[in-house]
Design an enzyme around this catalytic site. Structure first.
Site, PDB file in Angstrom:
ATOM      1  N   THR A 122       0.841  -1.202   0.000  1.00 33.01           N
ATOM      2  CA  THR A 122       0.000   0.000   0.000  1.00 33.01           C
ATOM      3  C   THR A 122       0.875   1.251   0.000  1.00 33.01           C
ATOM      4  OG1 THR A 122      -1.453   1.331   1.413  1.00 33.01           O
ATOM      5  CG2 THR A 122      -0.145  -0.326   2.514  1.00 33.01           C
ATOM      6  N   ASP A 123       0.320   2.361  -0.480  1.00 30.81           N
ATOM      7  CA  ASP A 123       1.082   3.622  -0.440  1.00 30.81           C
ATOM      8  C   ASP A 123       1.304   4.102   0.990  1.00 30.81           C
ATOM      9  OD1 ASP A 123      -1.520   4.503   0.156  1.00 30.81           O
ATOM     10  OD2 ASP A 123      -1.545   6.072  -1.377  1.00 30.81           O
ATOM     11  N   GLU A 124       0.528   3.542   1.940  1.00 29.07           N
ATOM     12  CA  GLU A 124       0.657   4.016   3.323  1.00 29.07           C
ATOM     13  C   GLU A 124       2.015   3.669   3.932  1.00 29.07           C
ATOM     14  OE1 GLU A 124      -2.820   3.891   5.780  1.00 29.07           O
ATOM     15  OE2 GLU A 124      -4.125   3.636   4.054  1.00 29.07           O
ATOM     16  N   TYR A 147      -1.083  -0.127  11.321  1.00 29.53           N
ATOM     17  CA  TYR A 147      -1.405  -0.821  10.049  1.00 29.53           C
ATOM     18  C   TYR A 147      -0.280  -0.630   9.040  1.00 29.53           C
ATOM     19  CZ  TYR A 147      -3.257  -1.152   5.282  1.00 29.53           C
ATOM     20  OH  TYR A 147      -3.418  -1.440   3.947  1.00 29.53           O
ATOM     21  N   ALA A 148       0.115   0.627   8.827  1.00 29.71           N
ATOM     22  CA  ALA A 148       1.129   0.903   7.815  1.00 29.71           C
ATOM     23  C   ALA A 148       2.472   0.274   8.193  1.00 29.71           C
ATOM     24  CB  ALA A 148       1.275   2.412   7.625  1.00 29.71           C
ATOM     25  N   LYS A 151       2.291  -3.362   7.362  1.00 36.29           N
ATOM     26  CA  LYS A 151       2.399  -3.548   5.910  1.00 36.29           C
ATOM     27  C   LYS A 151       3.840  -3.292   5.451  1.00 36.29           C
ATOM     28  CE  LYS A 151      -0.352  -4.300   3.166  1.00 36.29           C
ATOM     29  NZ  LYS A 151      -0.862  -5.588   2.602  1.00 36.29           N
ATOM     30  N   LYS A 186     -14.739   2.017   5.986  1.00 39.14           N
ATOM     31  CA  LYS A 186     -13.830   2.916   5.272  1.00 39.14           C
ATOM     32  C   LYS A 186     -14.609   4.154   4.861  1.00 39.14           C
ATOM     33  CE  LYS A 186     -10.470  -0.105   5.471  1.00 39.14           C
ATOM     34  NZ  LYS A 186     -10.244  -1.202   4.589  1.00 39.14           N
TER      35      LYS A 186
HETATM   36  P1  NAD Z   1     -10.276  -6.168   3.256  1.00 42.29           P
HETATM   37  O1  NAD Z   1     -10.127  -5.850   4.699  1.00 42.29           O
HETATM   38  O2  NAD Z   1     -11.528  -5.757   2.543  1.00 42.29           O
HETATM   39  O3  NAD Z   1     -10.126  -7.733   3.014  1.00 42.29           O
HETATM   40  C1  NAD Z   1      -9.120  -8.483   3.637  1.00 42.29           C
HETATM   41  C2  NAD Z   1      -9.458  -9.959   3.447  1.00 42.29           C
HETATM   42  O4  NAD Z   1      -8.386 -10.727   4.041  1.00 42.29           O
HETATM   43  C3  NAD Z   1     -10.756 -10.380   4.121  1.00 42.29           C
HETATM   44  O5  NAD Z   1     -11.524 -11.186   3.244  1.00 42.29           O
HETATM   45  C4  NAD Z   1     -10.291 -11.186   5.330  1.00 42.29           C
HETATM   46  O6  NAD Z   1     -11.197 -12.217   5.717  1.00 42.29           O
HETATM   47  C5  NAD Z   1      -8.974 -11.760   4.813  1.00 42.29           C
HETATM   48  N1  NAD Z   1      -8.042 -12.095   5.926  1.00 42.29           N
HETATM   49  C6  NAD Z   1      -7.726 -11.317   6.985  1.00 42.29           C
HETATM   50  N2  NAD Z   1      -6.865 -11.978   7.786  1.00 42.29           N
HETATM   51  C7  NAD Z   1      -6.641 -13.189   7.211  1.00 42.29           C
HETATM   52  C8  NAD Z   1      -5.843 -14.309   7.558  1.00 42.29           C
HETATM   53  N3  NAD Z   1      -5.091 -14.321   8.689  1.00 42.29           N
HETATM   54  N4  NAD Z   1      -5.828 -15.374   6.738  1.00 42.29           N
HETATM   55  C9  NAD Z   1      -6.582 -15.386   5.603  1.00 42.29           C
HETATM   56  N5  NAD Z   1      -7.372 -14.362   5.234  1.00 42.29           N
HETATM   57  C10 NAD Z   1      -7.392 -13.266   6.032  1.00 42.29           C
HETATM   58  O7  NAD Z   1      -8.990  -5.540   2.556  1.00 42.29           O
HETATM   59  P2  NAD Z   1      -8.855  -4.871   1.109  1.00 42.29           P
HETATM   60  O8  NAD Z   1      -9.244  -3.448   1.215  1.00 42.29           O
HETATM   61  O9  NAD Z   1      -9.493  -5.747   0.107  1.00 42.29           O
HETATM   62  O10 NAD Z   1      -7.261  -4.909   0.936  1.00 42.29           O
HETATM   63  C11 NAD Z   1      -6.630  -6.037   0.349  1.00 42.29           C
HETATM   64  C12 NAD Z   1      -5.126  -5.782   0.318  1.00 42.29           C
HETATM   65  O11 NAD Z   1      -4.853  -4.594  -0.423  1.00 42.29           O
HETATM   66  C13 NAD Z   1      -4.511  -5.565   1.704  1.00 42.29           C
HETATM   67  O12 NAD Z   1      -3.281  -6.225   1.746  1.00 42.29           O
HETATM   68  C14 NAD Z   1      -4.340  -4.065   1.805  1.00 42.29           C
HETATM   69  O13 NAD Z   1      -3.264  -3.727   2.632  1.00 42.29           O
HETATM   70  C15 NAD Z   1      -4.065  -3.712   0.349  1.00 42.29           C
HETATM   71  N6  NAD Z   1      -4.450  -2.342  -0.065  1.00 42.29           N
HETATM   72  C16 NAD Z   1      -5.719  -1.884   0.199  1.00 42.29           C
HETATM   73  C17 NAD Z   1      -6.084  -0.613  -0.245  1.00 42.29           C
HETATM   74  C18 NAD Z   1      -7.479  -0.068  -0.011  1.00 42.29           C
HETATM   75  O14 NAD Z   1      -7.742   1.116  -0.290  1.00 42.29           O
HETATM   76  N7  NAD Z   1      -8.433  -0.866   0.465  1.00 42.29           N
HETATM   77  C19 NAD Z   1      -5.158   0.193  -0.936  1.00 42.29           C
HETATM   78  C20 NAD Z   1      -3.870  -0.328  -1.182  1.00 42.29           C
HETATM   79  C21 NAD Z   1      -3.545  -1.599  -0.749  1.00 42.29           C
HETATM   80  P1  TYD Z   2      -9.963   5.378   5.276  1.00 40.46           P
HETATM   81  O1  TYD Z   2     -11.086   5.073   4.340  1.00 40.46           O
HETATM   82  O2  TYD Z   2      -9.982   4.773   6.645  1.00 40.46           O
HETATM   83  O3  TYD Z   2      -8.622   5.022   4.501  1.00 40.46           O
HETATM   84  P2  TYD Z   2      -7.069   5.314   4.918  1.00 40.46           P
HETATM   85  O4  TYD Z   2      -7.000   5.630   6.354  1.00 40.46           O
HETATM   86  O5  TYD Z   2      -6.446   4.000   4.596  1.00 40.46           O
HETATM   87  O6  TYD Z   2      -6.624   6.424   4.021  1.00 40.46           O
HETATM   88  O7  TYD Z   2      -9.883   6.940   5.456  1.00 40.46           O
HETATM   89  C1  TYD Z   2      -9.753   7.806   4.341  1.00 40.46           C
HETATM   90  C2  TYD Z   2      -9.623   9.218   4.863  1.00 40.46           C
HETATM   91  O8  TYD Z   2     -10.874   9.582   5.455  1.00 40.46           O
HETATM   92  C3  TYD Z   2      -8.576   9.369   5.948  1.00 40.46           C
HETATM   93  O9  TYD Z   2      -7.907  10.618   5.793  1.00 40.46           O
HETATM   94  C4  TYD Z   2      -9.368   9.354   7.232  1.00 40.46           C
HETATM   95  C5  TYD Z   2     -10.693   9.957   6.823  1.00 40.46           C
HETATM   96  N1  TYD Z   2     -11.865   9.458   7.563  1.00 40.46           N
HETATM   97  C6  TYD Z   2     -12.769  10.358   8.149  1.00 40.46           C
HETATM   98  O10 TYD Z   2     -12.601  11.592   8.073  1.00 40.46           O
HETATM   99  N2  TYD Z   2     -13.840   9.845   8.817  1.00 40.46           N
HETATM  100  C7  TYD Z   2     -14.056   8.499   8.937  1.00 40.46           C
HETATM  101  O11 TYD Z   2     -15.041   8.099   9.596  1.00 40.46           O
HETATM  102  C8  TYD Z   2     -13.127   7.602   8.319  1.00 40.46           C
HETATM  103  C9  TYD Z   2     -13.304   6.096   8.437  1.00 40.46           C
HETATM  104  C10 TYD Z   2     -12.056   8.125   7.637  1.00 40.46           C
END
Ligand code: NAD
Ligand code: TYD
Length: 343
Positions: A122-124, A147-148, A151, A186
């Site tokens: 992730t970019d984080e 989290y970051a 990762k 989110k």
């Molecule tokens: P999510 O939270 O929606 O899904 C995560 C999935 O992983 C779930 O289905 C969960 O059941 C499964 N999981 C969790 N722990 C597990 C374990 N111990 N064993 C097996 N499965 C497990 O997450 P997402 O938003 O789909 O993100 C997927 C990946 O992409 C992550 O690695 C995240 O860091 C990365 N990512 C997400 C974003 C974003 O904006 N959502 C951006 C960049 C990178």
């Molecule tokens: P989020 O969707 O949690 O993604 P990330 O923290 O991975 O960027 O949050 C996106 C942005 O929105 C972040 O700057 C935090 C903000 N945010 C709020 O202002 N209120 C909320 O309830 C949440 C969940 C996020």
């Protein structure tokens, strides 16, 4: 080609599994997912009859299970993670276990069976930017949330397995995703689902934090391309050059949904809240020919419409999305938290 996808029942993983089944019909996909709170409750049941798809409920940190699955595939696309920053601030333990140790277990299996490994980072991991500039793949890692940091740890483990054992690994670092089936904790799905119910929306701090948004289906295409054509040992940033302050995005959602600004509820800022993310995607554009295809305004309109017509999907999840946020106040008071943020 036989691949093991981890976290295939999550937001991005489910989009990736569906993409692979749609455009790589000869591939066989095994989806290993623990089905945490963030997983699709039905576990992609629509694919249940697909002979090229197999779902295994299990933990990526379970060494024997992972070795068993890995011996029958050609590569791993690793997405499983604990993914929500606010939860990591409340309790980092599951993040270390899954994101760090789980990744280590998968890497050991990939090493043992000589598998290609796509690590979805992730970019984080880069931390926070000032008002100018963008993250490139050479930007040093400086994570700020648990989290970051978890990762970034897994990202560095992948690098170490490449350097030490010559593992055929590719790392991607994507910006914030939006789209259908995102868990309503989110920002975008939380705000959309609360606005649908005429509830207040909790905007952290001054709303000036900036995120760089990409549609999940564009991300899934970039992941498949990176797995197939990315050079081993390389990192690819993924993003759409689409930066919004949280306040501007909130106003856009209010406009699209025709809701009043009075529903914005300023709440205590997230601890350690990164100010700005911005991805420079030049490398994946030039090297792999990937470009985003879904314009943000259209993608956002469709995403709002998706949540409006799929209330049956998100309604049962909303109670689990009520987070125990850590109050920033030293005295532990949290009076300004909205109902969505109350424990
Ligand atoms: P999510 O939270 O929606 O899904 C995560 C999935 O992983 C779930 O289905 C969960 O059941 C499964 N999981 C969790 N722990 C597990 C374990 N111990 N064993 C097996 N499965 C497990 O997450 P997402 O938003 O789909 O993100 C997927 C990946 O992409 C992550 O690695 C995240 O860091 C990365 N990512 C997400 C974003 C974003 O904006 N959502 C951006 C960049 C990178
Ligand atoms: P989020 O969707 O949690 O993604 P990330 O923290 O991975 O960027 O949050 C996106 C942005 O929105 C972040 O700057 C935090 C903000 N945010 C709020 O202002 N209120 C909320 O309830 C949440 C969940 C996020």
């Amino acid at each position: 080609m036989r691949v093991l996808v981890t976290g295939g029942c999550g937001f991005i993983g489910s989009n990736l599994v569906r993409l692979i089944r749609a455009i790589r019909p000869a591939w066989h996909v095994t989806n290993l997912d623990l089905m945490t709170y963030a997983a699709h409750p039905d576990g992609l049941s629509d694919l249940a009859q697909d002979p090229q798809y197999r779902f295994v409920r299990g933990d990526i940190a379970d060494g024997p299970l992972v070795q068993d699955l890995a011996r029958n595939v050609d590569g791993i696309l690793h997405l499983a993670a604990e993914s929500h920053v606010d939860r990591s601030i409340v309790d980092a333990a599951p993040f270390i276990r899954t994101n760090v140790d789980g990744t280590r277990v998968l890497l050991d299996a990939a090493r043992r069976f000589g598998l290609r490994f796509l690590h979805v980072s992730t970019d984080e991991v880069y931390g926070s930017l000032g008002p100018t500039g963008s993250f490139t793949e050479a930007t040093p890692l400086a994570p700020n949330s648990p989290y970051a940091a978890a990762k970034a740890s897994s990202d560095l483990l992948v690098r170490a397995y490449r350097e030490t054992y010559g593992l055929d690994a590719v790392i991607t670092r994507c910006s914030n995703n939006y789209g259908p089936y995102q868990f309503p904790e989110k920002m975008i799905p939380l705000f959309v689902t609360r606005l649908m119910q005429d509830q207040s929306i909790p905007l952290y701090g001054d709303g000036g934090n900036i995120r760089d948004w990409l549609h999940v289906q564009d991300h899934a295409r970039a992941l498949l391309l990176s797995y197939e054509n990315g050079r081993g040992g390389e990192v690819y940033n993924i993003g759409a050059r689409n930066e919004w302050t949280n306040l501007a995005l909130t106003h856009e959602l209010l406009r699209l949904m025709d809701k009043p600004h009075s529903l914005i509820q300023p709440v205590t800022d997230r601890l350690g809240h990164d100010r700005r993310y911005s991805i420079d995607p030049s490398k994946i554009e030039q090297e792999l020919g990937w470009f985003p295809t879904i314009p943000f305004t259209g993608g956002l309109v469709k995403t709002v419409a998706w949540y409006q017509t799929n209330a049956a999907w998100w309604r049962p999840l909303v109670s689990q999305a009520s987070l125990a946020r850590v109050p920033a106040d030293a005295d532990g008071s949290n009076d300004d938290r909205s109902p969505a943020c109350a424990s």
